[in-house]
Write a protein that holds these residues in place. Structure first.
Motif, mmCIF file in Angstrom:
data_model
loop_
_atom_site.group_PDB
_atom_site.id
_atom_site.type_symbol
_atom_site.label_atom_id
_atom_site.label_comp_id
_atom_site.label_asym_id
_atom_site.label_seq_id
_atom_site.Cartn_x
_atom_site.Cartn_y
_atom_site.Cartn_z
ATOM 1 N N UNK A 58 0.827 -1.215 0.000
ATOM 2 C CA UNK A 58 0.000 0.000 0.000
ATOM 3 C C UNK A 58 0.862 1.267 0.000
ATOM 4 N N UNK A 59 0.328 2.341 -0.566
ATOM 5 C CA UNK A 59 0.989 3.647 -0.514
ATOM 6 C C UNK A 59 0.559 4.319 0.783
ATOM 7 N N UNK A 60 1.515 4.896 1.531
ATOM 8 C CA UNK A 60 1.145 5.698 2.712
ATOM 9 C C UNK A 60 0.685 7.056 2.182
ATOM 10 N N UNK A 61 -0.624 7.219 2.055
ATOM 11 C CA UNK A 61 -1.167 8.425 1.400
ATOM 12 C C UNK A 61 -0.764 9.664 2.191
ATOM 13 N N UNK A 62 -0.320 10.702 1.476
ATOM 14 C CA UNK A 62 0.114 11.925 2.150
ATOM 15 C C UNK A 62 1.581 11.882 2.558
ATOM 16 N N UNK A 63 2.190 10.694 2.538
ATOM 17 C CA UNK A 63 3.620 10.600 2.886
ATOM 18 C C UNK A 63 4.442 10.119 1.696
ATOM 19 N N UNK A 64 4.071 8.941 1.177
ATOM 20 C CA UNK A 64 4.811 8.405 0.031
ATOM 21 C C UNK A 64 4.448 9.182 -1.225
ATOM 22 N N UNK A 65 5.306 9.021 -2.247
ATOM 23 C CA UNK A 65 4.940 9.533 -3.567
ATOM 24 C C UNK A 65 3.724 8.749 -4.053
ATOM 25 N N UNK A 66 2.768 9.418 -4.718
ATOM 26 C CA UNK A 66 1.613 8.659 -5.238
ATOM 27 C C UNK A 66 2.017 7.888 -6.498
ATOM 28 N N UNK A 67 2.736 6.800 -6.320
ATOM 29 C CA UNK A 67 3.226 6.037 -7.458
ATOM 30 C C UNK A 67 4.528 6.633 -7.965
ATOM 31 N N UNK A 68 5.011 6.059 -9.078
ATOM 32 C CA UNK A 68 6.290 6.508 -9.629
ATOM 33 C C UNK A 68 6.057 7.258 -10.922
ATOM 34 N N UNK A 69 6.627 8.461 -11.023
ATOM 35 C CA UNK A 69 6.576 9.205 -12.281
ATOM 36 C C UNK A 69 7.861 8.988 -13.065
ATOM 37 N N UNK A 70 9.013 8.990 -12.364
ATOM 38 C CA UNK A 70 10.325 8.902 -13.007
ATOM 39 C C UNK A 70 10.995 7.581 -12.593
ATOM 40 N N UNK A 71 11.945 7.080 -13.360
ATOM 41 C CA UNK A 71 12.647 5.870 -12.913
ATOM 42 C C UNK A 71 13.221 6.048 -11.516
ATOM 43 N N UNK A 72 13.742 7.243 -11.225
ATOM 44 C CA UNK A 72 14.384 7.469 -9.925
ATOM 45 C C UNK A 72 13.386 7.436 -8.769
ATOM 46 N N UNK A 73 12.078 7.479 -9.066
ATOM 47 C CA UNK A 73 11.078 7.406 -7.984
ATOM 48 C C UNK A 73 10.905 5.979 -7.471
ATOM 49 N N UNK A 74 11.376 5.002 -8.238
ATOM 50 C CA UNK A 74 11.199 3.604 -7.823
ATOM 51 C C UNK A 74 12.213 3.245 -6.745
ATOM 52 N N UNK A 75 11.847 2.358 -5.830
ATOM 53 C CA UNK A 75 12.812 1.959 -4.800
ATOM 54 C C UNK A 75 14.074 1.379 -5.445
ATOM 55 N N UNK A 76 15.198 1.618 -4.813
ATOM 56 C CA UNK A 76 16.478 1.232 -5.410
ATOM 57 C C UNK A 76 16.589 -0.280 -5.606
ATOM 58 N N UNK A 77 15.993 -1.068 -4.688
ATOM 59 C CA UNK A 77 16.124 -2.523 -4.882
ATOM 60 C C UNK A 77 15.246 -3.003 -6.038
#
Ligand code: SF4
Ligand code: SF4
Length: 491
Positions: A58-77
């Motif tokens: 789940x996305x922590x709404x209001x804290x996490x990014x709402x999904x990924x827009x750019x490759x760099x938004x994805x978790x490093x692993x």
């Protein structure tokens, strides 16, 4: 720490470098730092035994990014996992959207993310393109939006979230997580869901149903069946069996299956209650279409209802609803997780319950049931098989009424999707063929008279296939026919 450092170094230095060692190093690190470590751990035991590591985070709404827009938004692993891809093409071969000529290829999707992180494009990609899309027209960078520079939106909207690619991938790469993360940004930030997808999300927001139905209409099909209905009361005492109808309750074809199921259950002495107008949508489609906020609202609402009207057993004929209840709600709500883990509520797919009732002798097939049975092949629903690891229950139920399934070439955990998941029928991205037509060809090739199904979406998709084809019947309908005498005697 060592692994973290090594992973960061691989991402910083290794991306874009060629050579076999790149995949070996990235692969080892990826497996050691897998984004879903629960895939390697012991499976839970007891009532939660069938819980799978297939729930979206789940996305922590209001804290996490709402999904990924750019490759760099994805978790490093997750980025590291793409670098581990050995381009074997197993995901491409498994993908129903690719086979149907829709503009999606999971292998290229992964490689595009690798290119995006390297700040290059797909000009040197040597594999098959997204069907209908030329190679060499897309490029990206870690800090640039993925859509549309690197990947077109329709590529993402073509995915049925069937997990066939995930199942096939020897490097345990999680393509569906990527698709949904990118969709979340398109939906929650861009508000750009194509075709009927947008309408369905609006209907869910405004009416808690996908088709703007009055909530009370979900159970009209059962009005003459004498089932207890938990309607307006805010709370109710504990119920033994509660049937969740899902979206099938609004659909004539789905209602036929539900009626067959209820009459069969009654023959075994199981009389399920219904939530009446308190049953609201489970949020599966909202989540797959990237509306995580809508999903979380719907999920919390249904969890609250189920906690106010507790049941020892929840049964549903909809594997998407099953997956939400069994695998996704526990990640969102600790109390729900505890309720399931402690066995205070058990979640059943209807084929699991039918198999148990038949094998335990509470349902008895007629003496001539096996002789009169048609020849049957079985279509495994993705959300029952790959998402819940359950491929035996429908076969056990059919075997108990004398039906030996004639297997399709792609069956069980490797079954081909019907095209109905992930909100794909609502976004409706055109291809050269329709996925359900291909699945029906698989069924025709067995020569069976009937294709048994265990999901209302699969029923709708396969029944939409025109021309001479096997009859489409839910496992519950086949069981109801086989135990008809018992039904009459006990109803
Ligand atoms: S989840 Fe299914 S449709 Fe989506 S990319 Fe994977 S195989 Fe293709
Ligand atoms: S199956 Fe896995 S390793 Fe093979 S091409 Fe697809 S993503 Fe890469």
């Amino acid at each position: 720490m060592l692994a973290l450092g090594a992973g960061a170094a691989e991402l910083a230095l290794g991306v874009g470098l060629a050579g076999p060692m790149k995949h070996a190093v990235a692969g080892l690190l990826h497996l050691g730092l897998h984004p879903r470590p629960e895939r390697f751990g012991p499976q839970p035991v007891g009532p939660a035994a069938q819980r799978q590591a297939s729930a979206l985070k789940p996305v922590a709404l209001g804290q996490d990014l709402p999904g990924a827009a750019r490759p760099a938004d994805l978790p490093w692993n997750r980025l590291l996992s793409f670098d581990a891809c050995v381009q074997c093409g197993k995901c491409e071969a498994a993908c129903p959207a690719f086979a149907a000529g829709q503009p999606l290829n999971p292998k290229k999707l992964v490689q595009d993310l690798v290119s995006g992180m390297a700040g290059t494009g797909d000009a040197h990609y040597a594999g098959n393109p997204y069907p209908g899309k030329e190679i060499g027209r897309h490029a990206g960078a870690p800090d640039q939006a993925v859509v549309p520079g690197l990947i077109d939106a329709e590529t993402l909207w073509s995915c049925t979230t069937c997990r066939a690619c995930v199942q096939a991938c020897p490097m345990l790469i999680e393509h569906v997580d990527l698709v949904v993360d990118l969709r979340r940004n398109l939906t929650l930030v861009g508000g750009t869901v194509p075709n009927k997808g947008d309408e369905v999300l609006a209907a869910l927001r405004e009416t808690d149903t996908q088709g703007r139905h009055p909530l009370a209409a979900r159970h009209h099909w059962a009005s003459d069946l004498g089932l207890p209905v938990i309607a307006d009361k805010r709370t109710s005492p504990r119920t033994e069996w509660l049937l969740l109808a899902g979206e099938a309750g609004f659909d004539l074809r789905g209602q036929k299956t539900l009626r067959a199921l209820v009459t069969t259950l009654r023959a075994a002495g199981v009389v399920p209650a219904l939530l009446g107008e308190r049953e609201t949508d489970c949020g599966d489609v909202a989540r797959r279409l990237g509306d995580e906020a809508g999903y979380q609202r719907l999920a919390r609402q249904l969890i609250a209802t189920l906690q106010a009207h507790p049941a020892a057993n929840l049964v549903t004929a909809d594997p998407h609803l099953l997956h939400a209840l069994r695998n996704e709600y526990p990640v969102l709500d600790a109390a729900w997780a505890e309720q399931l883990a402690q066995g205070r509520t058990r979640v059943w797919h209807h084929t699991e319950l039918l198999a148990e009732l038949l094998e335990g002798g509470r349902l008895r097939p007629k003496a001539d049931a096996a002789d009169r049975a048609p020849s049957v092949t079985l279509h495994d629903p993705c959300y029952l098989g790959r998402y819940n690891g359950q491929i035996e229950a429908p076969r056990r139920a059919l075997k108990a009424i004398g039906i030996q399934v004639i297997e399709m070439e792609r069956c069980g955990l490797n079954a081909r999707c019907c095209g109905g998941g992930g909100g794909a029928p609502t976004t409706d991205i055109p291809g050269q063929r329709r996925i359900p037509d291909m699945r029906m060809d698989d069924a025709r090739a067995t020569g069976a008279e009937v294709v048994a199904v265990a999901c209302p979406q699969c029923t709708a998709m396969l029944e939409g296939v025109t021309g001479k084809r096997p009859e489409v019947l839910d496992v519950a309908e086949l069981v109801a026919r086989a135990v008809e005498t018992s039904v009459e005697k006990n109803a």
